[in-house]
Design a protein around this motif. Structure first.
Motif, PDB file in Angstrom:
ATOM      1  N   GLU A  47      55.342 -27.996  -8.185  1.00  0.00           N
ATOM      2  CA  GLU A  47      56.062 -27.978  -8.104  1.00  0.00           C
ATOM      3  C   GLU A  47      57.636 -26.522  -8.348  1.00  0.00           C
ATOM      4  OE1 GLU A  47      59.004 -29.870  -6.601  1.00  0.00           O
ATOM      5  OE2 GLU A  47      57.619 -32.018  -6.137  1.00  0.00           O
ATOM      6  N   THR A  48      57.058 -26.165  -9.303  1.00  0.00           N
ATOM      7  CA  THR A  48      57.423 -24.616 -10.673  1.00  0.00           C
ATOM      8  C   THR A  48      56.506 -23.714  -9.360  1.00  0.00           C
ATOM      9  OG1 THR A  48      57.701 -26.014 -12.794  1.00  0.00           O
ATOM     10  CG2 THR A  48      57.681 -23.786 -12.400  1.00  0.00           C
ATOM     11  N   SER A  51      58.106 -23.276  -6.300  1.00  0.00           N
ATOM     12  CA  SER A  51      59.614 -22.063  -6.361  1.00  0.00           C
ATOM     13  C   SER A  51      59.568 -20.782  -6.801  1.00  0.00           C
ATOM     14  CB  SER A  51      60.743 -23.313  -7.010  1.00  0.00           C
ATOM     15  OG  SER A  51      60.799 -23.731  -8.159  1.00  0.00           O
ATOM     16  N   GLN A  54      58.230 -18.556  -4.045  1.00  0.00           N
ATOM     17  CA  GLN A  54      59.248 -18.622  -2.767  1.00  0.00           C
ATOM     18  C   GLN A  54      60.593 -18.051  -3.185  1.00  0.00           C
ATOM     19  OE1 GLN A  54      60.269 -20.707   0.157  1.00  0.00           O
ATOM     20  NE2 GLN A  54      58.170 -21.072  -0.122  1.00  0.00           N
ATOM     21  N   ASP A  55      60.714 -18.122  -5.365  1.00  0.00           N
ATOM     22  CA  ASP A  55      62.096 -17.555  -4.698  1.00  0.00           C
ATOM     23  C   ASP A  55      61.932 -15.593  -5.226  1.00  0.00           C
ATOM     24  OD1 ASP A  55      63.269 -19.347  -5.719  1.00  0.00           O
ATOM     25  OD2 ASP A  55      63.412 -19.529  -7.808  1.00  0.00           O
ATOM     26  N   ASP A  66      58.660 -23.328   2.984  1.00  0.00           N
ATOM     27  CA  ASP A  66      58.259 -24.495   2.007  1.00  0.00           C
ATOM     28  C   ASP A  66      58.102 -25.867   2.606  1.00  0.00           C
ATOM     29  OD1 ASP A  66      58.155 -25.811  -0.561  1.00  0.00           O
ATOM     30  OD2 ASP A  66      59.986 -25.592  -0.633  1.00  0.00           O
TER      31      ASP A  66
END
Ligand code: NAD
Length: 298
Positions: A47-48, A51, A54-55, A66
């Motif tokens: 998950e980290t 994300s 994505q950032d 996503d």
């Protein structure tokens, strides 16, 4: 001797700037570079990572999708999602976050991604091209390591390089790239692994040591030649003085007393891997849309 620090954060910043410029010119040509990440399940580390990806995309002007799939869903749901992204003309890069739940065959997923959208560079077609010296996408970590070596001023031609670790995502593709006959290759590479006899003798004879093992602080200063360049790919979480901390596969304190240059953990290879995913994504946008993208990563 105290080693020079090879600053992966700074190099990754420069790479991101180049990607942002490329994304802007693609956008001016009517192409919005787009990466789809696919996460199956809810592994906290994955998950980290997703994300962060994505950032990173948002920061350089890459669209990010996503896609999330329940960890208990049948494998077919994942293959269907990948097939849909392969067919979507607005999606240029497809990345399936690993590890995957047990009901999914990792190899089958790697083969399911359209090789032209395979920004991880793990598809057999892309690995085959890499071996033939005609790479389309170089896997992100090996590409990041090559760029760090270039930034450290290492002339790989004729250099003796030891790569510790033979994984398909790091050790093997990196060793292949470094032996390839081109400006960032031409090295003489020894690949070491868990069955290597007398690892220290091999690393001590090397001009460059790359550690991609997953064993905390395996390579220490006593295993290095004076002035060697050391690239630490490892990311290991360990308990130190009752606190959880990150260390590499190299014992940084002893190694920096002997090495000529060394990458820290964190702040070395990690940020480069993230930056190279962005490079591969804008290159994928160019490839899929038939637009020239002049972005050399190394
Ligand atoms: P892996 O776990 O798939 O393989 C490890 C390799 O190390 C194997 O080839 C094994 O033979 C070898 N090995 C194990 N013990 C050894 C020993 N005692 N001596 C010599 N060789 C030994 O490896 P991987 O996926 O390439 O990951 C390696 C490390 O790099 C891990 O810490 C991982 O978290 C990290 N990693 C970091 C990044 C990044 O962006 N910085 C990217 C990928 C992996």
């Amino acid at each position: 001797m105290t080693a020079d620090i090879i600053d992966g954060d700074a190099v990754a910043d420069a790479v991101r700037d180049d990607v942002a410029t490329t994304a802007e010119s693609l956008s001016a040509a009517g192409v919005e570079p787009t990466l789809a990440t696919v996460l199956m399940g809810s592994d906290p580390a994955s998950e980290t990572y997703v994300s962060l990806k994505q950032d990173d995309c948002a920061e350089v002007g890459i669209e990010a999708r996503d896609v999330r799939i329940d960890g208990d869903a049948p494998a077919s749901e994942l293959y269907d999602a990948v097939a849909e992204l392969n067919d979507d003309p607005d999606v240029h890069g497809v990345l399936v976050q690993q590890p995957l739940p047990d009901q999914v065959d990792d190899d089958e997923v790697v083969r399911a991604v359209d090789p032209r959208k395979d920004v991880d560079g793990f598809h057999p077609e892309n690995l085959g091209r890499l071996v033939r010296g005609n790479a389309r996408y170089v896997p992100c970590t090996p590409l990041g390591v090559q760029r760090l070596l270039a930034e450290a001023g290492v002339d790989t031609a004729g250099a003796d390089v030891v790569v510790v670790g033979r994984s398909t995502i790091v050790g093997k593709p990196l060793a292949t790239r470094l032996t390839t006959k081109n400006d960032s290759g031409n090295a003489t590479v020894t690949v070491c692994h868990s069955r290597t006899d007398d690892l220290a003798a091999k690393t001590r004879a090397a001009d460059v040591v790359v550690a991609a093992v997953g064993v905390p602080e395996l390579v220490d200063g006593s295993m290095l030649a004076e002035g060697a360049v050391v690239v630490d790919v490892g990311i290991n979480r360990v308990e130190r003085d009752g606190e959880s901390t990150l260390v590499g596969d190299v014992d940084y304190e002893s190694a920096r007393e002997v090495a000529g240059a060394i990458t820290p953990v964190p702040g070395g290879v990690g940020p480069m891997t993230r930056a190279m995913l962005l490079v591969n994504t804008v290159r994928a946008a160019g490839l899929v849309e038939g637009v020239d993208v002049a972005l050399e990563a190394v």
